[in-house]
Scaffold this motif. Structure first.
Motif, short mmCIF file in Angstrom:
data_model
loop_
_atom_site.label_atom_id
_atom_site.label_comp_id
_atom_site.label_asym_id
_atom_site.label_seq_id
_atom_site.Cartn_x
_atom_site.Cartn_y
_atom_site.Cartn_z
N ARG A 122 0.83 -1.20 0.00
CA ARG A 122 0.00 0.00 0.00
C ARG A 122 0.87 1.25 0.00
NH1 ARG A 122 -1.53 2.79 4.38
NH2 ARG A 122 -3.68 2.77 3.65
N SER A 123 0.36 2.31 -0.60
CA SER A 123 1.06 3.58 -0.66
C SER A 123 0.43 4.58 0.31
CB SER A 123 1.00 4.15 -2.08
OG SER A 123 1.49 5.47 -2.11
N GLU A 124 1.27 5.34 0.98
CA GLU A 124 0.78 6.40 1.85
C GLU A 124 0.52 7.69 1.07
OE1 GLU A 124 -0.06 6.10 4.87
OE2 GLU A 124 0.88 4.23 5.54
N GLU A 125 0.95 7.71 -0.18
CA GLU A 125 0.88 8.93 -0.98
C GLU A 125 -0.19 8.87 -2.06
OE1 GLU A 125 4.78 9.61 -2.48
OE2 GLU A 125 5.65 9.95 -0.49
N THR A 126 -0.29 7.76 -2.76
CA THR A 126 -1.26 7.64 -3.85
C THR A 126 -2.51 6.93 -3.37
OG1 THR A 126 0.55 7.45 -5.46
CG2 THR A 126 -1.64 6.76 -6.18
N PRO A 127 -3.68 7.56 -3.48
CA PRO A 127 -4.93 6.86 -3.09
C PRO A 127 -5.06 5.55 -3.85
CG PRO A 127 -5.34 9.19 -3.48
CD PRO A 127 -3.94 8.93 -3.95
N ILE A 128 -5.49 4.53 -3.16
CA ILE A 128 -5.53 3.21 -3.79
C ILE A 128 -6.50 3.19 -4.97
CG2 ILE A 128 -7.35 2.16 -2.36
CD1 ILE A 128 -5.31 -0.31 -2.22
N GLU A 129 -7.51 4.07 -4.95
CA GLU A 129 -8.44 4.14 -6.08
C GLU A 129 -7.70 4.50 -7.37
OE1 GLU A 129 -10.88 5.00 -2.38
OE2 GLU A 129 -8.89 5.54 -3.15
N GLY A 148 -4.61 -7.82 -8.20
CA GLY A 148 -4.38 -8.28 -6.85
C GLY A 148 -3.77 -7.19 -5.98
N LEU A 149 -3.83 -7.39 -4.67
CA LEU A 149 -3.25 -6.47 -3.70
C LEU A 149 -2.44 -7.26 -2.69
CD1 LEU A 149 -6.46 -4.37 -2.84
CD2 LEU A 149 -4.69 -3.76 -4.51
N SER A 150 -1.40 -6.63 -2.16
CA SER A 150 -0.58 -7.26 -1.13
C SER A 150 -0.16 -6.21 -0.11
CB SER A 150 0.66 -7.90 -1.76
OG SER A 150 1.43 -8.58 -0.79
N ASN A 151 -0.04 -6.62 1.14
CA ASN A 151 0.36 -5.70 2.21
C ASN A 151 -0.56 -4.48 2.26
OD1 ASN A 151 2.83 -7.16 3.06
ND2 ASN A 151 3.53 -6.64 1.00
N VAL A 152 -1.83 -4.75 2.44
CA VAL A 152 -2.85 -3.70 2.47
C VAL A 152 -3.74 -3.89 3.71
CG1 VAL A 152 -2.92 -3.29 -0.02
CG2 VAL A 152 -4.33 -5.12 0.98
N THR A 153 -4.58 -2.90 3.95
CA THR A 153 -5.53 -2.97 5.06
C THR A 153 -6.89 -3.42 4.55
OG1 THR A 153 -6.31 -0.70 4.81
CG2 THR A 153 -4.32 -1.04 6.15
N LEU A 154 -7.77 -3.76 5.48
CA LEU A 154 -9.13 -4.11 5.10
C LEU A 154 -9.83 -2.95 4.41
CD1 LEU A 154 -10.55 -6.28 8.03
CD2 LEU A 154 -10.39 -6.92 5.62
N ASP A 156 -8.37 -0.64 2.63
CA ASP A 156 -7.81 -0.60 1.28
C ASP A 156 -8.55 -1.57 0.36
OD1 ASP A 156 -5.79 1.22 2.01
OD2 ASP A 156 -4.38 -0.38 2.50
N ILE A 157 -8.77 -2.77 0.86
CA ILE A 157 -9.41 -3.80 0.04
C ILE A 157 -10.80 -3.38 -0.38
CG2 ILE A 157 -10.30 -6.17 0.06
CD1 ILE A 157 -7.96 -6.83 2.02
N PRO A 185 -13.37 -13.13 6.66
CA PRO A 185 -14.80 -12.90 6.38
C PRO A 185 -15.02 -11.89 5.26
CG PRO A 185 -14.40 -12.93 8.75
CD PRO A 185 -13.05 -12.89 8.09
N THR A 186 -14.23 -10.80 5.25
CA THR A 186 -14.39 -9.79 4.20
C THR A 186 -14.00 -10.35 2.84
OG1 THR A 186 -13.99 -7.95 5.73
CG2 THR A 186 -13.60 -7.53 3.40
N LEU A 187 -12.91 -11.10 2.78
CA LEU A 187 -12.49 -11.69 1.51
C LEU A 187 -13.54 -12.65 0.98
CD1 LEU A 187 -8.68 -12.35 2.19
CD2 LEU A 187 -9.74 -10.39 1.04
N ALA A 188 -14.10 -13.46 1.87
CA ALA A 188 -15.16 -14.38 1.45
C ALA A 188 -16.39 -13.63 0.96
CB ALA A 188 -15.52 -15.32 2.60
N GLU A 189 -16.74 -12.57 1.68
CA GLU A 189 -17.90 -11.76 1.30
C GLU A 189 -17.73 -11.17 -0.10
OE1 GLU A 189 -19.44 -7.25 2.30
OE2 GLU A 189 -18.34 -8.34 3.85
N LEU A 190 -16.52 -10.70 -0.42
CA LEU A 190 -16.27 -10.04 -1.69
C LEU A 190 -15.84 -11.00 -2.79
CD1 LEU A 190 -14.36 -6.87 -0.37
CD2 LEU A 190 -16.78 -7.07 -0.97
N GLY A 191 -15.67 -12.27 -2.46
CA GLY A 191 -15.25 -13.25 -3.46
C GLY A 191 -13.81 -13.11 -3.87
#
Length: 282
Positions: A122-129, A148-154, A156-157, A185-191
């Protein structure tokens, strides 16, 4: 998501290639091309590398004629500082970097697309969007098949997934690193699939665990006639099967013998008592 990436079904296990180097060529246990061939023979079709690892060209050469049999994954966004120290690194995740990084990876790997492309951190400078919008453009251009994403927060996901469906999140899951369980649970919810890297704790759980955990790993390994690291990996596999979502453990190795041991670990069945005792020992 599953059908879009894994047309033959979700792989039971992947192969992390962070430590793959040029030094292995010609070594029967560490030859990169042999490693890929044995992985395929053992049913391991998901191969994972990253721009940061500095070995995409080696992975590309090792693939040989097997490209169409492999789910090929890479990552971008983490770069080493000038000092060369392990802790000297920074993140670039702006849209311009997204576009240049993928072309660099494709060129080094010698392929025309990646099956799964991760933001490495994750970046502290660029919005993940903004990052995900640029990654979605790569998909539209045919350069990647899934995001895909790695080393991110919920958070962020969820924010990223609202912009474009995220296929996989890569985070560590092992006996000694359990934080990702809050994500399940969040990953399962979002597939979204969890690709669980370092399931043996970066090798620590092979032989260097401490205290009660070391005792339990050793006891079970002795009873089953396997290695302590295999027991630790089997724990992740078994816990993963009990979740509602999709989990793909991703042990890393550059050794053919270790690869075979890791595949064997995916078939180990631990008893409920052993699962509870391992979990409690941490």
């Amino acid at each position: 998501m599953t059908a879009a990436i894994w047309t033959d079904g979700v792989p039971v296990q992947g192969l992390g290639l962070m430590r793959l180097t040029d030094d292995g060529w010609g070594d029967s246990d560490r030859d990169p091309a042999t490693l890929v061939q044995v992985a395929l023979d053992e049913g391991v079709t998901l191969l994972d590398t990253a721009e940061m690892y500095g070995n995409e060209d080696i992975v590309g050469r090792a693939l040989g004629s097997h490209r169409d049999q492999i789910t090929l994954c890479s990552k971008f966004g983490v770069y080493r500082g000038d000092s060369g120290r392990h802790d000297d690194w920074y993140v670039r995740a702006d849209p311009a970097t997204v576009r240049t990084a993928v072309d660099g990876s494709l060129g080094r790997l010698g392929v025309d697309h990646l099956d799964l492309y991760y933001l490495h951190h994750r970046s502290e400078e660029t919005p993940i969007e903004e990052t995900v919008e640029a990654m979605a453009e790569l998909k539209q251009a045919g350069k990647i098949r899934a995001l895909g994403l790695s080393n991110v927060t919920l958070e962020d996901i969820r924010r990223a997934h609202a912009v474009h469906p995220i296929a996989a999140v890569q985070e560590q899951w092992s006996l000694t690193q359990r934080g990702v369980e809050d994500y399940l649970p969040t990953l399962a919810e979002l597939g979204i699939a969890l690709v669980a890297h370092s399931p043996m704790g970066h090798g620590v759980l092979n032989q260097n665990a401490d205290g009660e955990l070391a005792h339990e790993l050793s006891r079970i390994a002795s009873e089953l006639g396997v290695g302590a690291g295999q027991v630790a990996l089997a724990w992740v596999h078994q816990c993963a099967r009990q979740t509602q979502g999709t989990v793909i453990p991703l042990p890393g190795t550059s050794s053919v013998s270790h690869l075979r041991a890791n595949v064997a670990a995916s078939r180990i069945e631990l008893g409920d008592v052993d699962i509870r005792r391992l979990t409690a020992a941490v």
